[in-house]
Design a protein around this motif. Structure first.
Motif, PDB file in Angstrom:
ATOM      1  N   ALA A 193     -31.799   9.212  65.391  1.00  0.00           N
ATOM      2  CA  ALA A 193     -30.372   8.965  65.169  1.00  0.00           C
ATOM      3  C   ALA A 193     -29.831   7.996  66.215  1.00  0.00           C
ATOM      4  O   ALA A 193     -29.025   7.109  65.901  1.00  0.00           O
ATOM      5  N   GLY A 194     -30.287   8.136  67.450  1.00  0.00           N
ATOM      6  CA  GLY A 194     -29.878   7.215  68.511  1.00  0.00           C
ATOM      7  C   GLY A 194     -30.272   5.782  68.193  1.00  0.00           C
ATOM      8  O   GLY A 194     -29.487   4.852  68.406  1.00  0.00           O
ATOM      9  N   LYS A 229     -28.347  12.936  58.764  1.00  0.00           N
ATOM     10  CA  LYS A 229     -27.569  14.091  59.202  1.00  0.00           C
ATOM     11  C   LYS A 229     -27.362  14.080  60.718  1.00  0.00           C
ATOM     12  O   LYS A 229     -26.255  14.293  61.198  1.00  0.00           O
ATOM     13  N   THR A 230     -28.424  13.807  61.456  1.00  0.00           N
ATOM     14  CA  THR A 230     -28.313  13.799  62.915  1.00  0.00           C
ATOM     15  C   THR A 230     -27.438  12.635  63.378  1.00  0.00           C
ATOM     16  O   THR A 230     -26.640  12.780  64.310  1.00  0.00           O
ATOM     17  N   TYR A 231     -27.554  11.503  62.703  1.00  0.00           N
ATOM     18  CA  TYR A 231     -26.705  10.346  63.020  1.00  0.00           C
ATOM     19  C   TYR A 231     -25.239  10.718  62.843  1.00  0.00           C
ATOM     20  O   TYR A 231     -24.405  10.433  63.709  1.00  0.00           O
ATOM     21  N   ARG A 232     -24.909  11.367  61.746  1.00  0.00           N
ATOM     22  CA  ARG A 232     -23.513  11.786  61.507  1.00  0.00           C
ATOM     23  C   ARG A 232     -23.036  12.777  62.561  1.00  0.00           C
ATOM     24  O   ARG A 232     -21.920  12.670  63.065  1.00  0.00           O
ATOM     25  N   ASP A 233     -23.890  13.737  62.891  1.00  0.00           N
ATOM     26  CA  ASP A 233     -23.534  14.736  63.916  1.00  0.00           C
ATOM     27  C   ASP A 233     -23.256  14.071  65.268  1.00  0.00           C
ATOM     28  O   ASP A 233     -22.266  14.376  65.932  1.00  0.00           O
ATOM     29  N   LEU A 234     -24.144  13.163  65.676  1.00  0.00           N
ATOM     30  CA  LEU A 234     -23.979  12.508  66.972  1.00  0.00           C
ATOM     31  C   LEU A 234     -22.777  11.564  66.967  1.00  0.00           C
ATOM     32  O   LEU A 234     -22.006  11.526  67.930  1.00  0.00           O
ATOM     33  N   ALA A 235     -22.623  10.789  65.887  1.00  0.00           N
ATOM     34  CA  ALA A 235     -21.497   9.853  65.801  1.00  0.00           C
ATOM     35  C   ALA A 235     -20.176  10.601  65.901  1.00  0.00           C
ATOM     36  O   ALA A 235     -19.269  10.194  66.631  1.00  0.00           O
ATOM     37  N   GLU A 236     -20.096  11.732  65.209  1.00  0.00           N
ATOM     38  CA  GLU A 236     -18.876  12.537  65.256  1.00  0.00           C
ATOM     39  C   GLU A 236     -18.689  13.159  66.642  1.00  0.00           C
ATOM     40  O   GLU A 236     -17.610  13.091  67.231  1.00  0.00           O
ATOM     41  N   GLY A 237     -19.737  13.748  67.157  1.00  0.00           N
ATOM     42  CA  GLY A 237     -19.656  14.421  68.456  1.00  0.00           C
ATOM     43  C   GLY A 237     -19.314  13.485  69.603  1.00  0.00           C
ATOM     44  O   GLY A 237     -18.650  13.877  70.562  1.00  0.00           O
ATOM     45  N   LEU A 238     -19.764  12.238  69.488  1.00  0.00           N
ATOM     46  CA  LEU A 238     -19.499  11.253  70.543  1.00  0.00           C
ATOM     47  C   LEU A 238     -18.260  10.401  70.241  1.00  0.00           C
ATOM     48  O   LEU A 238     -17.911   9.515  71.028  1.00  0.00           O
ATOM     49  N   GLY A 239     -17.629  10.668  69.098  1.00  0.00           N
ATOM     50  CA  GLY A 239     -16.432   9.908  68.722  1.00  0.00           C
ATOM     51  C   GLY A 239     -16.718   8.439  68.450  1.00  0.00           C
ATOM     52  O   GLY A 239     -15.913   7.568  68.794  1.00  0.00           O
ATOM     53  N   LEU A 240     -17.838   8.154  67.803  1.00  0.00           N
ATOM     54  CA  LEU A 240     -18.242   6.766  67.560  1.00  0.00           C
ATOM     55  C   LEU A 240     -18.002   6.288  66.133  1.00  0.00           C
ATOM     56  O   LEU A 240     -18.318   5.140  65.815  1.00  0.00           O
ATOM     57  N   GLN A 241     -17.449   7.145  65.255  1.00  0.00           N
ATOM     58  CA  GLN A 241     -17.319   6.767  63.846  1.00  0.00           C
ATOM     59  C   GLN A 241     -16.542   5.470  63.658  1.00  0.00           C
ATOM     60  O   GLN A 241     -16.948   4.604  62.892  1.00  0.00           O
ATOM     61  N   GLU A 242     -15.417   5.346  64.361  1.00  0.00           N
ATOM     62  CA  GLU A 242     -14.579   4.157  64.211  1.00  0.00           C
ATOM     63  C   GLU A 242     -15.328   2.902  64.664  1.00  0.00           C
ATOM     64  O   GLU A 242     -15.304   1.874  63.988  1.00  0.00           O
ATOM     65  N   GLU A 243     -15.959   3.001  65.833  1.00  0.00           N
ATOM     66  CA  GLU A 243     -16.711   1.850  66.361  1.00  0.00           C
ATOM     67  C   GLU A 243     -17.854   1.466  65.417  1.00  0.00           C
ATOM     68  O   GLU A 243     -18.127   0.279  65.212  1.00  0.00           O
ATOM     69  N   ILE A 244     -18.503   2.466  64.813  1.00  0.00           N
ATOM     70  CA  ILE A 244     -19.590   2.198  63.870  1.00  0.00           C
ATOM     71  C   ILE A 244     -19.052   1.513  62.624  1.00  0.00           C
ATOM     72  O   ILE A 244     -19.623   0.545  62.130  1.00  0.00           O
TER      73      ILE A 244
END
Length: 188
Positions: A137-138, A168-183
């Protein structure tokens, strides 16, 4: 068996020596029975490689040893318990190092993946997750943020996890790290 596996898995001499020492201890304590020998050696190699932060998956070691992963896992748990060994959890960062060159990502993407995985671990987002999945995911997030194109399937194929797991792990990490907008911005 120990020499063959160490060679096939490209492990350093230190892993072979420590696994050999533990194998001798197991035989002295009569912990290994005849048919269990291959699974026990595979388990010891997995244990030592993991403690030396040399990432190898259970599936990879069991495959090289030509034993069922389930049988190796059972031997691993039994021997670790019987020998009262301290087993360190595998770090996802080690798998970033391991699979980075195989994915042929640009240096910035791989470095970004490493930072993302470390930050996720520091924030407790990796607890209970397969470290290979976290690394995968990273890679995906790092590549997206750096504008590099790579598919989840390609990452899955190289790391040995499924595309669904990467997603799934990508979504979990993106959400947990607050990266959705940047992505989302990077995708456009």
């Amino acid at each position: 068996i120990l020499n063959r596996l160490s060679f096939e898995l490209n492990l350093p001499e230190s892993v072979k020596e420590e696994a050999g020492r533990l194998y001798e201890k197991c035989t002295d304590l009569d912990l290994i029975k005849g048919k269990e020998r291959e699974a026990a050696v595979a388990a010891l190699i997995y244990l030592v490689a993991r403690n030396q932060e040399l990432p190898r998956t259970q599936k990879e070691i069991a495959g090289a040893a030509e034993v069922k992963t389930r049988k190796m896992n059972s031997a691993y748990r039994n021997l670790a318990r019987e020998l009262d060994l301290d087993i360190r959890p595998a770090k996802p960062e080690n798998f970033v190092n391991r699979y980075g060159s195989e994915l042929e990502l640009q240096g910035q993407s791989e470095a970004r993946a490493r930072r993302i995985v470390k930050e996720a671990r520091d924030q407790g987002l990796t607890s209970g997750k397969n470290p290979v999945s976290v690394a995968a995911a990273g890679f995906y997030i790092g590549a997206l943020l750096e504008g590099e194109e790579i598919t989840q399937k390609r990452i899955a194929d190289v790391t040995g996890v499924t595309s669904t797991t990467v997603r799934k792990t990508y979504r979990d990490l993106a959400e947990g790290l607050g990266l959705q907008e940047e992505i989302e911005e990077a995708k456009t």
